[in-house]
Write a protein that holds these residues in place. Sequence first.
Motif, PDB file in Angstrom:
ATOM      1  N   GLY A   1       0.817  -1.209   0.000  1.00 37.43           N
ATOM      2  CA  GLY A   1       0.000   0.000   0.000  1.00 37.43           C
ATOM      3  C   GLY A   1       0.852   1.260   0.000  1.00 37.43           C
TER       4      GLY A   1
ATOM      5  N   PHE B   1      -1.244   6.259   1.853  1.00 38.08           N
ATOM      6  CA  PHE B   1      -1.725   5.041   2.511  1.00 38.08           C
ATOM      7  C   PHE B   1      -1.476   5.075   4.005  1.00 38.08           C
TER       8      PHE B   1
ATOM      9  N   THR C   1      -8.020  -3.960   3.801  1.00 39.73           N
ATOM     10  CA  THR C   1      -6.852  -3.290   3.244  1.00 39.73           C
ATOM     11  C   THR C   1      -6.751  -3.530   1.736  1.00 39.73           C
TER      12      THR C   1
ATOM     13  N   ASN D   1      -8.952  -1.188   0.100  1.00 41.53           N
ATOM     14  CA  ASN D   1      -8.401   0.174   0.181  1.00 41.53           C
ATOM     15  C   ASN D   1      -7.266   0.371  -0.817  1.00 41.53           C
ATOM     16  N   ILE D   2      -6.401  -0.618  -0.905  1.00 44.31           N
ATOM     17  CA  ILE D   2      -5.253  -0.496  -1.822  1.00 44.31           C
ATOM     18  C   ILE D   2      -5.739  -0.326  -3.258  1.00 44.31           C
TER      19      ILE D   2
END
Lengths: 517, 293, 340, 340
Positions: free
Chosen positions: C38, C45, C299, C302-303
């Motif tokens: 990330g 991030f 995550t 999100n990445i």
Amino acid sequence: MTDAAVHAVDPDQEGRVRLSGRQICKSFGSAQVLFDVSIDLHAGEVHALLGENGAGKSTLVKILSGYHQPTSGELILDQAPVSFVDSEVGEGHGVILIHQELNLAEQLTVEENIFLGREIKRGWFLDKATMRAQAQELLDQLQCDVDPRARIRDLAVSDRQMVEIAKALSKKADILILDEPTAVLTGREVEILFDQIRRLREQGVAILYISHKLDEIKAIADRVTVLRDGRHITTETVAELEKDDMARLMVGRDIKQMFPDRVPDHSAEIVLSVRDVCVDGQVRDASFDLRRGEVLGFAGIVGAGRTALMEAIIGLRERSSGRIERNGAPVKINSLQDAKKCGIAYLTKDRKGSGLLLNMDMRPNLTLLALEKFGRVFIDRKAEEAALETAIEAFDIRAADRKSKVGDFSGGNQQKLLLAKVMETDPDIVIIDEPTRGIDIGTKSEIYHFIGDLTDRGKSVILLSSEMPEMLGLSDRIAVMAGGRITGILMGDGRNEHEIMRHATGISGKQGASVHE
Amino acid sequence: QEKIKIGVSIPAATHGWAGGLNWHAEQAEKRIEATYPNIDVIVVSANGATEQANDLEDLVSVQNIDALVVLPFESDPLTVPVQQVKEAGKFVTVVDRGLSLPGIEDVYVAGNNPELGRVSGEYIRKRLDDEGKIVILRGIPTTVDTERVDAFIESIEGSNIEVLDMKHANWNRDDGYEVMQDFLSRFPKIDAVWAQDDDIALGVIEAVKQADRTDEMFIVGGAGMKDIIKRVMDGDKLTPIDVLYPPAMIATAMELTALKFASGVPVEGRYILGATVVTEENAKNFYFPDSPF
Amino acid sequence: MSSVERNEAPTKKTSGGFSIDFKALGPFLALVGLFVLGTAINDAFLSGGNLSNIFTRAAFIGIIAVGATFVITAGGIDLSVGSMAAFISGAMIVVMNGLVETLGAGVETVLLGVVLSVILGIGAGAINGLVSTKGKIEAFIVTLGTMGIYRSLVTYMADGGTLSLDFDIRGVYRPIYYGDILGIPIPVLVFFAVAVAGYVLLNMTPFGRKCFAIGSNEQVARYSAIHVDRIKTLTYVIQGLCVSIATIIYVPRLGSASSSTGVLWELEAIAAVIIGGTMLKGGYGRIWGTVVGAIMLTTIGNILNLTDAISNYLNGAVQGLIIIVAVFLQRGDWRRKKSK
Amino acid sequence: MSSVERNEAPTKKTSGGFSIDFKALGPFLALVGLFVLGTAINDAFLSGGNLSNIFTRAAFIGIIAVGATFVITAGGIDLSVGSMAAFISGAMIVVMNGLVETLGAGVETVLLGVVLSVILGIGAGAINGLVSTKGKIEAFIVTLGTMGIYRSLVTYMADGGTLSLDFDIRGVYRPIYYGDILGIPIPVLVFFAVAVAGYVLLNMTPFGRKCFAIGSNEQVARYSAIHVDRIKTLTYVIQGLCVSIATIIYVPRLGSASSSTGVLWELEAIAAVIIGGTMLKGGYGRIWGTVVGAIMLTTIGNILNLTDAISNYLNGAVQGLIIIVAVFLQRGDWRRKKSK
Ligand SMILES: Nc1ncnc2c1ncn2[C@@H]1O[C@H](COP(=O)(O)OP(=O)(O)OP(=O)(O)O)[C@@H](O)[C@H]1O
Ligand SMILES: Nc1ncnc2c1ncn2[C@@H]1O[C@H](COP(=O)(O)OP(=O)(O)OP(=O)(O)O)[C@@H](O)[C@H]1O
Ligand SMILES: [Mg+2]
Ligand SMILES: [Mg+2]
């Protein structure tokens, strides 16, 4: 070992060496369990392997048949070094192992298990008719009365073992290794097995036989190798050894007295009284009393309904009728929890299926039945550890690594752990079903004395066993079952093999329970 | 110099119309980025309201956008998340589904779901001369579907048109096909089908063909999928019209937003798209063979 | 699936203590890997805001997954959690809206909504548990059925549309999601509390021990005087309670519920549990693994939002790939192979 | 879940042969019950057209579920079948459309499409199998990952929209779905053929037996010289092949594929398998049960379409209830209780 070398010179001789292990060492992780063990198996000979629980017998035979790889050392088959990278290669060379732990797929049928992995085909398809016929033939040969279409999970443990034997026989072994095949068998079945072993020996098969029953070794084996703590102690011809010698070689000390001295008190108060218990299709109108400080044996042939009766008493099986009284007062026992509250504990004979969590280590197994003793809200790990410490001491549980999964333990040590688990509840009445299955002679005697101590402390024991010496040596009275009924309760001099057999086979002729003094 | 970032948040391409939406968004991104080198467009797609709320957060916190174009998965749950984007000082354009609180967005490019239902209902009513039996295939049970159906029912009120039954076909061809098959075995006489959506309509067409009842009824879809527009253009009796609900509205909204940043002209207010009826005559104006929708 | 565990057994010993630690650490290392990825993709991030977003989001699925860890450890499965969440949200909203008239849009109303949520969660869990144990029906079928039932109920309550929380109540209720204590968002604190409670319950109490035993071998559990049906039912009740807690912090976020609320959460929750190292066949469960699994899943999402290098259409593919690779890496088998 | 099986063991002997027959007949009786219900609700239910519709529809899920029976019997699970079907449909359409220019819209083009479908199905299945066995990753995770991957791929190929089969090819290909032989629709015949082949393979060949053994106890299987990894991989290959067959008859139906094709088919397929009496934990599988399970699921959907007595919003609830009740009835436990 020198005599093996002599045999090796003359390969055409009847007793020629078929398979040998040379300087076998084996470690699991940091724990070494075999140290430079060598062994020769001769064609047409029964070679016995003796040793205490955890001595490394099963490990050795797994190496000889390709289930484990030795850490060092080599295998020699017909004078040539071989390497069995897996059991398939071993079997390809004619080495067949009957495992100590049953190795059957429970949801498959008898016939499917016997031919698993080497099904008989017609074209692309399974030749079910032939397989069934052959399975039936094998079972007939073993005088085993199970339906080839029955599922393994529905069979009694002894029948499962007979299926294992049938499976091994069907493989046409050159070298047959049997790891405690008789631990779960009854006398009659042992005789049948011995007939088969003798027949194979005649045919020149090399046989390696593991058992803790020294009588059997005397009866069937030609030579014997003793292991102790993973080391080779001796290899001798059986004729030269007495049973006591064998025991001493195994344990490394004398076993003074096998059974505790017991003075039965037939007037002690009745702590448990069972009346007219029936279980659909398995038990009919069973009634008996158990006195304080008594060992009450239950004898009978396989399927006589002993286990069913006991499981019915403690609420694991549904009773269709019957009453149970504890210390003279009627009690309701509809589940094992109820039984526990009444101070009754039960040791199952199926340690793998219903006894131990094989994928867990010792601690949770030990305390599972008596969990509330270790804290109602939180489990007290320290107390657990302490209990484990005590149990290991008391029951002489030998594990290479205390953190390893119980499934990796030697069979005998699993049994000891199971016993310890049941005793954790500190019961007043213990029902023990085959307590010494797979236990070595030294530990056996310890367990017998342990049972003696229990009764001395006023506890009562119900003993279910297929081992006649154990039954006779421990029980104050012996109830005999046949066809789901209690056919007799033997006391005093009435407790002998002949009377037991007479009642067990139902020739005593009487319908109700008879009492013999 | 820092580029201006426009974040675009739309539902993922889980059914035909949303697929068209994604395609048009991507086309618009390319056009805008080519036309205005100082604008970067970031398109993200979500599979549900929660995921879309996550996307909005990410557009603000990690992408640090200047403006947001959002087609809410559902109006209600996204009201607060969009409000937060607004409170973070971003320019907000809302597309198609209005938020539950007034005054959040700077620009509203509105599709008109009730209008789609009403137009369809009026067409069927006229075509059947106020008399006949129809079936309705609904979408996924959501506000969009409910608004359309309610408006449709309202528009045929007072006529002798009987709605035999309505079932959810989830804006999905396979479901449309199966539900229509069952309507066909249930009802011996059906005069018209309101499929509400062109994906469903395609399934319905196959079911009607299979039952060999093409002459008995006609089908009204919605959205403006190229396959259906083509049929309308070719004068297919089964699909006399289609009601437009173009996924291209996202492109309109994106371009309006870009314009605000590129030219500095004040862009705000409501742009309401009608539910245009596509007929054999005007179909060629709405036929884009290269669009995936 | 069990092969994974079994295969390892023999090798485990040989590679010694380090490998065992590695196995427990596996999920954490995989998570660290994701964080590195990330950061490499976008500096933002690691910003506080983004991290706080990730953890707050992970709270929903994470809390549900803590419950799922119990169910799965005891050998069961619950497919109904997503629709249960939708149903409970819906019921909360309807009741709170109704209470506004009598009680006003105050704290009492919200509290009553919370109580209702807990009752419904426990009740729904109990239904799943009792029907499957007493009715002797596979949990897969029972919870597949209730999944349809709860989802239908919320659709019905919402009349096919969306149930929307009164805007006055939203104001009162809002801090539960958007508030923080000492800078830590409240959902994260709740998640942490649930995880700690779950850890204690699973690993330090007789109840947890019994769950392990049942999942490991039901027959042995029965022969060890464990009320198998009762414990199994309780795992579903815990699952229901966890769903209700997740719902309580979910409702103030979006303030609405509809038939599309919580779709596929069950898959995410189960995935978090399995990624965390719990065995799908039962008998082994790890709460911390589950927590990490839930954070990992969030995550990954999100990445994917950090970059527009990847076509949106391929999001699912990248997500799928990362999950497989992450689990592969954390299993640590590749290390063993390499070292040979 | 295994409790269900185990609990029965002790009682089985006593209740004798009849009960066992009843268990095998269970799914059939439940299906008959559904048919009675259907007829009661609407006369049209028993019309030839409607029955033919039901069976034709059941063919898709049914064929996929036959494959799933192998996977589940051997102790695995495959969540990727729905998106695999979408991906294969998409690839077939793209390739066949592309071939029109060179080969024309003839039988050859369709045949090449079919060949491609089979290759892709086998390949996708092999990937699922190999990654999970060689990589030692739980099948749940692997197929969850590939589920995302295949679905993304079809979305990407379709550019988010819909892939439509060339209309000339549709004409040639159409009979595969809409045609019939002696009045029996071709999909039904294919379904029947796949079921028979599946039955033979599972019950009459060494391969099938090995699947049972692996699902029942992997260790025992390994000790019986069974190549566990190979057999497991093969079950996924069979699953892939079944998906490809289902796709081959699916494509001519509507001639299109999009990202919404095959959504949740995996759940339906697994449900059909479990309803049919196969154990989710492996070791016991029943193809005929699966076939009946698939028909049951389709019938429930059909019945709900035949009545307007139930609010549309409650369809899912009714569906869920019927599934639970049907499975409860077919398990036959209620009979035993009553007779006591
Ligand atoms: N797979 C394994 N992993 C770790 N330790 C093992 C494993 N298998 C065996 N052991 C250990 O090796 C030792 C020898 O076990 P083995 O089973 O060979 O004993 P045995 O002589 O057969 O005993 P028994 O008479 O009780 O069957 C034991 O301490 C056991 O715990
Ligand atoms: N789980 C089971 N399912 C079906 N039948 C069973 C089951 N367990 C036991 N039986 C049957 O019930 C009868 C009584 O079995 P039980 O195990 O009580 O005999 P037993 O006398 O205790 O045998 P053993 O001497 O081996 O302990 C036998 O016919 C047996 O086959
Ligand atoms: Mg041994
Ligand atoms: Mg861009």
